[in-house]
Design a protein around this motif. Structure first.
Motif, PDB file in Angstrom:
ATOM      1  N   UNK A 288      -5.201 -15.573   7.499  1.00 32.55           N
ATOM      2  CA  UNK A 288      -5.185 -17.049   7.895  1.00 32.55           C
ATOM      3  C   UNK A 288      -3.814 -17.620   7.772  1.00 32.55           C
ATOM      4  N   UNK A 289      -3.112 -18.342   8.882  1.00 26.36           N
ATOM      5  CA  UNK A 289      -1.909 -18.907   8.712  1.00 26.36           C
ATOM      6  C   UNK A 289      -2.120 -19.765   7.205  1.00 26.36           C
ATOM      7  N   UNK A 290      -2.952 -20.466   7.325  1.00 29.65           N
ATOM      8  CA  UNK A 290      -3.102 -21.397   5.914  1.00 29.65           C
ATOM      9  C   UNK A 290      -2.888 -20.687   4.776  1.00 29.65           C
ATOM     10  N   UNK A 291      -3.109 -19.401   4.931  1.00 34.33           N
ATOM     11  CA  UNK A 291      -2.765 -18.548   3.493  1.00 34.33           C
ATOM     12  C   UNK A 291      -1.515 -18.367   3.268  1.00 34.33           C
ATOM     13  N   UNK A 292      -0.613 -18.568   4.365  1.00 34.87           N
ATOM     14  CA  UNK A 292       0.787 -18.017   4.140  1.00 34.87           C
ATOM     15  C   UNK A 292       1.798 -19.347   3.591  1.00 34.87           C
ATOM     16  N   UNK A 293       1.305 -20.375   3.384  1.00 32.46           N
ATOM     17  CA  UNK A 293       2.241 -21.268   2.860  1.00 32.46           C
ATOM     18  C   UNK A 293       3.079 -20.811   1.704  1.00 32.46           C
TER      19      UNK A 293
ATOM     20  N   UNK B 258      -5.276 -25.361  11.897  1.00 35.18           N
ATOM     21  CA  UNK B 258      -6.632 -25.458  11.703  1.00 35.18           C
ATOM     22  C   UNK B 258      -6.858 -24.056  10.645  1.00 35.18           C
ATOM     23  N   UNK B 259      -7.704 -24.289   9.788  1.00 35.68           N
ATOM     24  CA  UNK B 259      -7.860 -23.420   8.649  1.00 35.68           C
ATOM     25  C   UNK B 259      -8.188 -22.159   9.241  1.00 35.68           C
ATOM     26  N   UNK B 260      -8.960 -21.861  10.401  1.00 33.51           N
ATOM     27  CA  UNK B 260      -9.369 -20.572  10.907  1.00 33.51           C
ATOM     28  C   UNK B 260      -8.613 -19.832  12.004  1.00 33.51           C
ATOM     29  N   UNK B 261      -7.241 -20.305  12.032  1.00 34.73           N
ATOM     30  CA  UNK B 261      -6.250 -19.751  12.676  1.00 34.73           C
ATOM     31  C   UNK B 261      -5.666 -18.631  12.122  1.00 34.73           C
ATOM     32  N   UNK B 262      -5.781 -17.694  12.880  1.00 34.19           N
ATOM     33  CA  UNK B 262      -5.366 -16.512  12.170  1.00 34.19           C
ATOM     34  C   UNK B 262      -3.708 -16.424  12.342  1.00 34.19           C
TER      35      UNK B 262
ATOM     36  N   UNK C 195     -13.382 -15.434  17.239  1.00 31.39           N
ATOM     37  CA  UNK C 195     -12.883 -16.495  16.203  1.00 31.39           C
ATOM     38  C   UNK C 195     -14.099 -16.715  15.199  1.00 31.39           C
ATOM     39  N   UNK C 196     -13.582 -17.040  13.911  1.00 29.33           N
ATOM     40  CA  UNK C 196     -14.531 -17.517  13.008  1.00 29.33           C
ATOM     41  C   UNK C 196     -15.207 -18.712  13.313  1.00 29.33           C
ATOM     42  N   UNK C 197     -16.508 -18.970  12.949  1.00 34.66           N
ATOM     43  CA  UNK C 197     -16.973 -20.183  12.696  1.00 34.66           C
ATOM     44  C   UNK C 197     -16.428 -21.144  12.026  1.00 34.66           C
ATOM     45  N   UNK C 198     -16.464 -22.438  12.245  1.00 39.88           N
ATOM     46  CA  UNK C 198     -15.221 -23.458  11.592  1.00 39.88           C
ATOM     47  C   UNK C 198     -15.678 -23.358  10.094  1.00 39.88           C
ATOM     48  N   UNK C 199     -14.589 -23.590   9.292  1.00 36.56           N
ATOM     49  CA  UNK C 199     -14.812 -23.674   7.671  1.00 36.56           C
ATOM     50  C   UNK C 199     -13.628 -24.294   7.208  1.00 36.56           C
ATOM     51  N   UNK C 200     -13.868 -24.917   5.984  1.00 40.37           N
ATOM     52  CA  UNK C 200     -12.843 -25.554   5.293  1.00 40.37           C
ATOM     53  C   UNK C 200     -12.148 -24.717   4.195  1.00 40.37           C
ATOM     54  N   UNK C 201     -11.073 -24.863   4.101  1.00 47.89           N
ATOM     55  CA  UNK C 201     -10.228 -23.996   3.107  1.00 47.89           C
ATOM     56  C   UNK C 201      -9.626 -24.685   1.927  1.00 47.89           C
ATOM     57  N   UNK C 202      -9.506 -23.980   0.828  1.00 51.54           N
ATOM     58  CA  UNK C 202      -8.818 -24.502  -0.259  1.00 51.54           C
ATOM     59  C   UNK C 202      -8.172 -23.514  -0.810  1.00 51.54           C
ATOM     60  N   UNK C 203      -7.146 -23.524  -1.496  1.00 52.90           N
ATOM     61  CA  UNK C 203      -6.185 -22.735  -2.275  1.00 52.90           C
ATOM     62  C   UNK C 203      -5.980 -23.268  -3.534  1.00 52.90           C
TER      63      UNK C 203
ATOM     64  N   UNK D 136     -19.339 -19.036   6.278  1.00 50.86           N
ATOM     65  CA  UNK D 136     -19.282 -20.123   4.967  1.00 50.86           C
ATOM     66  C   UNK D 136     -18.752 -21.344   5.329  1.00 50.86           C
ATOM     67  N   UNK D 137     -18.971 -22.352   4.717  1.00 46.13           N
ATOM     68  CA  UNK D 137     -18.707 -23.691   4.990  1.00 46.13           C
ATOM     69  C   UNK D 137     -17.159 -23.852   4.657  1.00 46.13           C
ATOM     70  N   UNK D 138     -17.252 -23.157   3.329  1.00 44.53           N
ATOM     71  CA  UNK D 138     -15.957 -23.427   2.597  1.00 44.53           C
ATOM     72  C   UNK D 138     -15.286 -22.038   2.212  1.00 44.53           C
ATOM     73  N   UNK D 139     -14.062 -21.813   2.404  1.00 40.86           N
ATOM     74  CA  UNK D 139     -13.555 -20.565   1.982  1.00 40.86           C
ATOM     75  C   UNK D 139     -12.362 -20.848   0.687  1.00 40.86           C
ATOM     76  N   UNK D 140     -12.670 -20.354  -0.428  1.00 32.91           N
ATOM     77  CA  UNK D 140     -11.748 -20.558  -1.360  1.00 32.91           C
ATOM     78  C   UNK D 140     -10.791 -19.402  -1.709  1.00 32.91           C
ATOM     79  N   UNK D 141      -9.512 -19.561  -1.477  1.00 31.21           N
ATOM     80  CA  UNK D 141      -8.605 -18.805  -1.843  1.00 31.21           C
ATOM     81  C   UNK D 141      -7.973 -18.457  -3.099  1.00 31.21           C
ATOM     82  N   UNK D 142      -8.293 -17.425  -3.591  1.00 27.34           N
ATOM     83  CA  UNK D 142      -7.710 -17.214  -5.027  1.00 27.34           C
ATOM     84  C   UNK D 142      -6.219 -16.633  -5.183  1.00 27.34           C
ATOM     85  N   UNK D 143      -5.672 -16.247  -3.879  1.00 29.65           N
ATOM     86  CA  UNK D 143      -4.390 -15.795  -3.901  1.00 29.65           C
ATOM     87  C   UNK D 143      -3.335 -16.649  -4.510  1.00 29.65           C
ATOM     88  N   UNK D 144      -3.766 -17.984  -4.719  1.00 34.26           N
ATOM     89  CA  UNK D 144      -2.792 -18.924  -5.264  1.00 34.26           C
ATOM     90  C   UNK D 144      -2.745 -19.170  -6.641  1.00 34.26           C
ATOM     91  N   UNK D 145      -3.936 -18.485  -7.333  1.00 37.55           N
ATOM     92  CA  UNK D 145      -4.039 -18.764  -8.754  1.00 37.55           C
ATOM     93  C   UNK D 145      -3.156 -17.608  -9.508  1.00 37.55           C
TER      94      UNK D 145
END
Lengths: 167, 293, 799
Positions: free
Chosen positions: A69-74, A24-28, B2-10, B48-57
């Motif tokens: 978040x775990x998803x950041x760690x790919x 899940x995206x919000x999984x730390x 724990x955070x509220x649900x969100x969608x994530x993109x990298x 946020x509904x969406x989290x955009x991760x800039x660490x992959x750019x």
């Protein structure tokens, strides 16, 4: 273009082993390590980045696993306390912690060992002040820090002794 | 917590990042270092509904010395990198010093300059340092890029000039003045400051004037970094060391600090006076070569 | 104190701790590391109001969220469970359930609960619960709360005062009248807590087949908790099993049967185990704070500084605490004399409810504040009489040759040389040297300050003191149970009803048993934690009041000696000699004077377990013993209302050096030394660690920590960003000097050490800062000492 998603697949290296999971995206990262992988040595004390109990190595640098978040760690490399403990026995730093009784309840200890490991890699001869500063982000409620500082001092001296460096 | 649900993109490129930002709707947050944002997510203060991760750019974290003597710093440059970068220590040592005061090693390994600026906590060190340095911020959206002065970027409590769809991309600083000082009071090392002052002073080569240029900026003493222009004028209009306490008083008068659990407005105002003297003294010493650069 | 049954030398050794080996590798097993198959995760909806009527609770939307398995409201909890019995009998008879039913009485009080597939989903569900509140005025100031006409937390009680009484010992009024002078001061102390790094947590599992419950939790008082759970759940205690794993620090904080009840009810509803781990916000907001309060001191003295009488008026703010109210008061009364000879003492106290986090037995249980009031008063008296603060204390200490000495309220000082402790501290600290340095520094405009504070530190507890509250005795004394078992292989297993939370029990118990049985500690495995199915335990079992050395040790020694006696009997039978001719050492029963005539433990164990026909007539098979122990010092309240509320007394002297920044008010601790006497030190490594850690707790309370509430009862400091704990950069190395005056009244002569520096630490630091500010003529009456407060004291017109 990628679509934001609530669940993603990740592939990362943890303590030298490649791990692939869907999360899940919000999984730390902290919860992922502890619950998905059973690596319970990393502890959670505050979930807002202050106490330091959750500190692990990410790509070679200490980081708060409660703030990732775990998803950041790919593609990343993570080392936890389990990865800092040899298959048999304890590392010299861990032995120094035991000899100095640098823990009581043990809850802060894994994060403390990560921070101390990082310090000694950067600074093989830290002064007491440098040790306290490096560990300033790791809360301990039991020891009052005295024996922890002693342990790191002694571990540093032992390391230098083994390396044959005159002091 | 724990955070509220969100969608994530990298996203893998800047173009993808700005594209995602544009299409993701209103409730979108950028994830850089996460050291300020993730606690808010965990506490559900930000949802946020969406989290955009800039660490992959790639390439957003570079610290590039320029031929003009300045620096171009990518928004994703980590505090730890700023604190230890040879170019930063040479060209903008005030920035390195400010970065050193942020939290603790684990925080500095992830926290970013851009994140600190976008978060705009008025008690943070880096925004004040950049205002003092006269930094230029480059913002990028799908419509293109624009530049804005750091002094125009901070609009209020945790509020910046970033409009929806914009990413802070780069921070440009010129080579800083030779005289610099940094002083803060925090409850514990690494904590947000109760109050802090950064100072830059300089003079032209061969000038007889003690100080021709001064920038004084306070943090923790307003809803954004506060520039003490009256105090600057006092410092540049005579012998600055004789005018220290007047400048300090002017700085204290110029701010409207907050009252909160950690300190009252009155105490913060007092600290501004004390810290202005300390920061300016340090800066003058460095200008005179009497203190390590 | 008697000699060990075996040829022992392990007690007293600075043996590295066995448990440290697993802890440093991250191999501890804490509650959040455990899980049951199919478990759900709970989250609690908590009141955002300090005081409000709960008009309605609508959980339908929450219950319908995918992933949610069960929901619980206060109204349901009141139907499905009985009220929670208080630990301390009070005259206040109200029904409190595990969830708020018709009223919420502090911000953070649980109002409803959800069990779901994971914690994140449970928290999502909480947001869908609709609660209608009708806010009521908050009750935040205890002195306002006790006045007639104050808003009441429980209108049916007619008051917020749970207890108010005056206890007078000796002719206080007469002594005050005859005094050469009276010192009157008012002190206040803030709310703070030891905040163990691991939060509270539990897993509750209902088994429908047997209608029984199993719990795993880091609760420090398992004996008591089981009793409360059984009563509320309406099942016999025999159908409850409770286990404790490794506990990440307790300090008195980990005790909340209500949370276990909530999850037990959820588990029964859902038919699956329910896990709940407290998060840090919940912990700081709602688990437990030490009482804040106001103490008025009146001290009558002779011109030479001799203390004649002490009168204390104590208003104690309990928050919403109906489980252990007045506990702080009784403990403060027990420690009120603080090692001084004070012939007449009066204690008038209020235990007051307010709409704040429940109070509880945080490290020291009120003694830090009592010590602060007394030691600050001594510092002020010294100033008034122009006496050196050390000299004033030396004139008033109970001395070693007066021991055992009973204070007017009935506390008995068993051993110790308080003057020697202070002199050792001052000598090692180089008190004269720093005084000289202080004078030099003052000429340069630097503000150095030296603070002294001394205290006694009681250990063990005697719950008979509760009779002072109600006039009846229902609980009394204290006790612990232990088991020692030699296995067929000759190695030993031991366990005790007191779960360790970092005190090194696995090691020190092994040392004690090793001495009794003539073995190495490596041959003694001490069970981790607690399991009511296998650990010996009593209602009074648990981790509280520094009781290990006073009570637990008796149980261990008793059990070990039963095994030792049996080993001798078995060997004597086989060797056909008298058991008195045998020594136990090196893992064998050895004939005194003939070392080659011996029977090893594996050989004896074979007789006990396998070759049982070889047992002496009438001897049971096996090599196991249980022993339950109560320390005979505990006695009921007497006709003069005197009682030993705690049993034996360690003592300490703290000296610290601070520097105050004259411009910013920032206080820096430069040096801190503790001279400390806890009687016989069973393991000096453990003792020293306790002194370090407890002292830093005292420093935290003095300089950093405060739970601040606004006028609406909102907690303003509910994260670690605002509630400030000492870090490694905030405290110097704590230097420790040791003295050893064993107690004549404990099994091994050891006394308590767990609360240690938490007691005099706040006073020592306050005395040092006040000393630094001597040029400004400041009197410090409250804590914490923040830079801003110091600045105001130094700045005319800024107060």
């Amino acid at each position: 273009m990628i679509e934001p998603a609530e669940r993603l697949s990740i592939r990362l290296t943890i303590n030298g082993r490649v791990v692939e999971r869907e999360v899940s995206a919000r999984r730390s990262l902290a919860d992922f390590l502890r619950e998905d992988l059973g690596l319970t040595g990393t502890h959670v004390g505050c979930e807002h980045g202050v106490c330091g109990a959750c500190t692990v190595f990410v790509d070679g640098k200490s980081a708060r696993s409660c703030l990732l978040f775990a998803v950041q760690l790919d593609g990343a490399t993570v080392t936890t306390i389990e990865g800092l403990t040899p298959p048999e026995g304890l590392s010299p730093l861990q032995q120094a912690f035991c000899a100095a009784h640098a823990m009581q309840c043990g809850f802060c200890t894994p994060g403390m060992v990560v921070a101390a490991t990082e310090l000694l890699e950067k600074n093989p001869s830290p002064s007491t002040e440098e040790i306290r500063e490096a560990l300033g982000g790791q809360l301990c409620m039991c020891t009052g820090y005295v024996n922890i500082v002693r342990a790191v001092t002694e571990a540093a001296a032992a390391r230098r002794g083994h390396a044959g460096v005159a002091e | 917590m724990k955070p509220a649900p969100f969608r994530y993109a990298r996203p893998r490129s800047l173009a993808d990042a700005v594209g995602l930002l544009a299409s993701a709707g209103d409730e979108v947050k950028i994830l850089a270092g996460g050291q300020s944002l993730v606690p808010m997510l965990n506490l559900r203060l930000a949802r946020p509904s969406v989290l955009i991760d800039l660490n992959g750019v790639p390439g957003l974290d570079q610290i590039t010395p320029g031929s003009d003597g300045g620096l171009a710093i990518g928004a994703l440059a980590r505090h730890a990198a700023l604190a230890s970068s040879a170019s930063v220590m040479e060209r903008a040592p005030l920035l390195a010093e400010a970065a050193r005061h942020v939290g603790h090693p684990a925080i500095r390994h992830r926290g970013t300059l851009g994140g600190s600026l976008a978060h705009a906590d008025p008690a943070a060190e880096l925004p004040a340092a950049l205002v003092a340095l006269g930094a230029e911020l480059v913002l990028r959206s799908r419509r293109g890029a624009r530049a804005i002065q750091a002094s125009e970027f901070f609009l209020g409590l945790m509020t910046t000039a970033l409009v929806p769809g914009e990413i802070l991309l780069e921070i440009r600083v010129a080579r800083q003045a030779q005289g610099w000082g940094f002083a803060e009071v925090a409850r514990r090392a690494g904590d947000f400051a109760l109050a802090g002052v950064v100072a830059l002073v300089d003079r032209a080569a061969g000038s007889s004037r003690r100080c021709e240029f001064a920038r004084l900026v306070g943090f923790g003493v307003g809803d954004r970094p506060v520039r003490f222009t009256a105090a600057e004028e006092i410092l540049t209009s005579g012998d600055p060391s004789a005018a220290l306490s007047r400048a300090a008083a002017a700085a204290a008068e110029a701010c409207d600090p907050p009252d909160d659990v950690h300190a009252s407005a009155e105490y913060r105002r007092h600290l501004v006076a004390v810290l202005t003297e300390q920061a300016v003294s340090q800066a003058l010493e460095r200008l005179d070569g009497a203190r390590p650069a | 104190m008697s000699e060990p049954a075996g040829a022992g030398h392990w007690v007293g050794a600075a043996l590295p701790l066995k448990e440290d080996v697993r802890l440093v590798a991250g191999r501890g097993r804490f509650i959040d590391d455990l899980g049951r198959h199919g478990q759900l995760h709970a989250a609690f909806l908590r009141s955002p109001h300090a005081h409000a009527r709960i008009v309605s609770v609508d959980t339908r939307a929450a219950a319908a969220l995918p992933g949610v398995a069960a929901v619980l409201t206060g109204a349901e909890a009141a139907r499905l469970s009985g009220p929670i019995r208080p630990l301390i009998p009070t005259t206040a008879a109200v029904s409190d359930y595990c969830l708020a039913v018709d009223r919420a009485r502090y911000v953070g009080e649980p109002v409803a609960a959800v069990a779901a597939a994971d914690r994140a989903t449970a928290e999502d569900a909480l947001e869908m619960i609709r609660v209608e509140y009708d806010p009521l005025p908050a009750v935040v100031d205890p002195e306002e709360a006790l006045k007639p006409g104050a808003t009441l937390l429980y209108p049916e009680l007619g008051t917020n005062v749970v207890w108010h009484d005056t206890l007078t010992y000796g002719d206080v009024d007469g002594a005050m009248a005859r005094a050469d002078g009276l010192l009157r001061e008012r002190f206040t102390i803030q709310r703070y807590a030891s905040t163990p790094l691991e939060t509270f947590g539990l897993i509750a599992a209902h088994d429908a087949g047997t209608d029984s419950f199993e719990f795993w939790t880091n609760d420090q008082r398992p004996g008591l908790t089981i009793s409360i759970l059984a009563a509320s759940l309406g099942v016999p205690q025999s159908r409850i099993r409770l286990s404790c794993p490794d506990i990440g620090g307790g300090f008195g904080n980990k005790r909340r049967p209500a949370y276990l009840l909530i999850c037990a009810l959820l588990s029964r509803k859902a038919g699956r185990p329910v896990k709940w781990i407290e998060d840090r916000i919940e912990n700081l907001t709602a688990l437990m704070h030490a009482c804040n309060g106001v103490i008025d001191v009146e001290l009558g003295y002779r011109a030479d500084g001799t203390l004649l009488a002490l009168s204390v008026r104590d208003v104690t703010d309990e928050g919403k605490n109906l489980v252990t109210p007045s506990q702080h008061n009784l403990i403060k009364l027990g420690n009120i004399a603080n090692g001084y000879r004070i012939p007449a003492i009066r204690y008038e106290a209020w235990s007051v409810l307010t709409t704040k986090c429940p109070s509880g037995a945080n490290r020291g249980i009120g003694k830090p504040f009592m010590c602060f009031a007394i030691e600050r008063s001594m510092a002020l008296l010294a100033r008034r009489l122009d006496l050196d603060p050390a000299e004033l204390r030396l004139r008033n200490y109970v001395t070693a040759d007066e021991m055992p000495y009973t204070t007017p309220p009935g506390a008995q000082y068993d051993s110790g040389d308080y003057p020697a402790t202070l002199r050792r501290a001052l000598g090692s600290f180089d008190y004269p040297g720093w005084r000289a340095e202080q004078a030099r520094a003052r000429r340069e405009g630097r503000l150095l300050g030296i603070g002294i504070a001394t205290s006694v530190e009681p250990a063990g507890t005697n719950l008979a003191s509760y009779e002072l509250l109600t006039g009846r005795r229902s609980v009394s004394g204290s006790a612990e149970a232990a088991m020692v078992r030699m296995e067929p292989d000759g190695q030993v297993r031991a366990s005790i009803g007191d779960p360790s939370s970092g005190q090194g029990y696995e090691t020190v118990i092994a040392q004690i048993v090793a001495d009794e049985l003539g073995l190495a500690p490596d041959a003694v495995a001490v069970a981790r934690g607690f399991d009511s199915a296998t650990t010996p335990w009593l209602y009074l079992s648990g981790n509280y009041s520094n009781k290990f050395s006073v009570t637990d040790v008796g149980a261990i020694v008793g059990a070990a000696r039963r095994v030792a006696d049996k080993l001798r009997r078995l060997a004597a039978h086989r060797l056909e000699i008298d058991p008195g001719d045998l020594e136990l050492r090196d893992g064998a029963a050895v004939v005194r004077g003939s070392p080659d005539r011996r029977l090893t433990y594996p050989e004896l164990a074979r007789t006990a377990y396998a070759d049982v026909l070889g047992l002496p007539p009438g001897e049971e098979p096996g090599l196991e013993a249980r022993f339950a122990y109560q320390n005979p010092l505990a006695a009921p309240v007497d006709a003069q209302r005197r009682v030993r509320s705690q049993l034996v007394f360690s003592n300490a002297a703290h000296c610290c050096l601070v520097e105050v920044n004259p411009r910013t008010g920032v206080v820096k601790l430069l040096k801190y030394l503790v001279a400390h006497d806890c009687g016989r030190e069973m393991n000096p490594l453990i003792v020293e660690g306790m002194v370090h850690g407890s002292t830093v707790h005292g420093i935290g309370a003095a300089l950093l920590e405060e739970f601040r509430y606004d006028a609406q009862g909102q907690l303003l400091t509910s994260t670690f960003l605002d509630y400030l704990k000492p870090t490694a950069t905030d405290v110097p190395a704590i230097e420790v000097e040791r003295l050893e005056h064993p107690s004549p009244f404990t099994p091994l002569g050891a006394k308590g050490v767990g609360e240690g520096g938490a007691i005099p630490g706040p006073a020592a630091v306050a005395n040092a800062v006040e000393d630094a500010l001597t040029p400004f003529g400041v009197t410090i009456r409250s804590l914490p000492i923040t830079p801003e407060r110091v600045w105001r004291w130094m700045t005319p017109g800024a107060a």
